[in-house]
Design a protein around this motif. Structure first.
Motif, short mmCIF file in Angstrom:
data_model
loop_
_atom_site.label_atom_id
_atom_site.label_comp_id
_atom_site.label_asym_id
_atom_site.label_seq_id
_atom_site.Cartn_x
_atom_site.Cartn_y
_atom_site.Cartn_z
N GLN A 1 4.86 4.64 -19.25
CA GLN A 1 4.49 3.81 -18.12
C GLN A 1 5.46 4.05 -16.96
O GLN A 1 6.67 4.02 -17.14
CB GLN A 1 4.55 2.35 -18.56
N PHE A 2 4.89 4.30 -15.78
CA PHE A 2 5.69 4.55 -14.59
C PHE A 2 5.25 3.58 -13.49
O PHE A 2 4.08 3.51 -13.15
CB PHE A 2 5.51 6.00 -14.10
N ILE A 3 6.22 2.85 -12.93
CA ILE A 3 5.93 1.85 -11.91
C ILE A 3 6.32 2.41 -10.55
O ILE A 3 7.41 2.95 -10.38
CB ILE A 3 6.69 0.54 -12.19
N PHE A 4 5.41 2.27 -9.60
CA PHE A 4 5.63 2.75 -8.24
C PHE A 4 5.28 1.66 -7.24
O PHE A 4 4.57 0.71 -7.56
CB PHE A 4 4.72 3.96 -7.93
N GLU A 5 5.75 1.84 -6.02
CA GLU A 5 5.39 0.95 -4.92
C GLU A 5 5.14 1.82 -3.70
O GLU A 5 5.96 2.69 -3.39
CB GLU A 5 6.50 -0.06 -4.67
N SER A 6 4.02 1.60 -3.04
CA SER A 6 3.68 2.38 -1.85
C SER A 6 3.17 1.44 -0.75
O SER A 6 2.62 0.38 -1.04
CB SER A 6 2.58 3.40 -2.15
N GLU A 7 3.36 1.89 0.47
CA GLU A 7 2.87 1.14 1.62
C GLU A 7 1.80 1.97 2.32
O GLU A 7 1.97 3.17 2.51
CB GLU A 7 4.03 0.84 2.58
N ILE B 1 4.33 14.89 -14.13
CA ILE B 1 4.87 13.79 -14.93
C ILE B 1 4.87 14.15 -16.41
O ILE B 1 5.86 13.89 -17.11
CB ILE B 1 4.12 12.48 -14.64
N LEU B 2 3.79 14.75 -16.90
CA LEU B 2 3.75 15.15 -18.31
C LEU B 2 4.83 16.18 -18.63
O LEU B 2 5.46 16.13 -19.69
CB LEU B 2 2.36 15.67 -18.69
N ASN B 3 5.07 17.11 -17.71
CA ASN B 3 6.16 18.09 -17.89
C ASN B 3 7.51 17.39 -17.93
O ASN B 3 8.38 17.72 -18.74
CB ASN B 3 6.14 19.15 -16.79
N ASN B 4 7.71 16.41 -17.05
CA ASN B 4 8.96 15.66 -17.03
C ASN B 4 9.15 14.85 -18.31
O ASN B 4 10.27 14.73 -18.81
CB ASN B 4 9.04 14.75 -15.80
N ILE B 5 8.07 14.30 -18.84
CA ILE B 5 8.15 13.57 -20.11
C ILE B 5 8.61 14.52 -21.22
O ILE B 5 9.49 14.18 -22.02
CB ILE B 5 6.79 12.94 -20.48
N ALA B 6 8.05 15.72 -21.24
CA ALA B 6 8.44 16.71 -22.25
C ALA B 6 9.91 17.11 -22.08
O ALA B 6 10.65 17.20 -23.07
CB ALA B 6 7.53 17.93 -22.17
#
Length: 114
Positions: free
Chosen positions: A63-69, A93-98
């Protein structure tokens, strides 16, 4: 890693805050990746108060939480924007998880014994 009894959606909007004066909307959202169904043994109590082992289906995920305007003008298309962002960032993101799951050795020898 997050875990729940119900299958989460890939994208969840946590909060939306409109700033009409600035013409902006701030959105806090979650991207869920690698949603996997697993069976887990849990202890529950029956009607008589006895402990029993039950197999439950659970979901594990990253789970990754982001905030954008965004400009308030785009508020009605934010769901589509988030879908596009999710798909565009998925491989990264999947590469970073690995990479994050790679274990580093505690000690590294160069050789030579000194």
């Amino acid at each position: 890693m997050a875990k729940s009894e119900t299958r989460p959606s890939e994208i969840q909007i946590i909060s939306v805050m409109d700033d009409v004066r600035k013409g902006k909307v701030k959105v806090k959202y979650v991207f869920n990746y690698n949603i996997t169904e697993v069976q887990e043994e849990v202890t529950e109590f029956d009607a008589a108060g006895n402990e029993i082992q039950v197999t439950k289906i659970m979901y594990e995920y990253e789970q990754f939480i982001f905030e954008s305007e965004f400009d308030l003008l785009f508020k009605n298309i934010i769901p589509q924007i988030l879908k596009t962002m999710y798909e565009e960032k998925k491989m990264e993101i999947l590469n970073n998880i690995a990479l994050a799951s790679t274990e580093l050795p505690k000690e590294i020898s160069i050789g030579g014994g000194e």
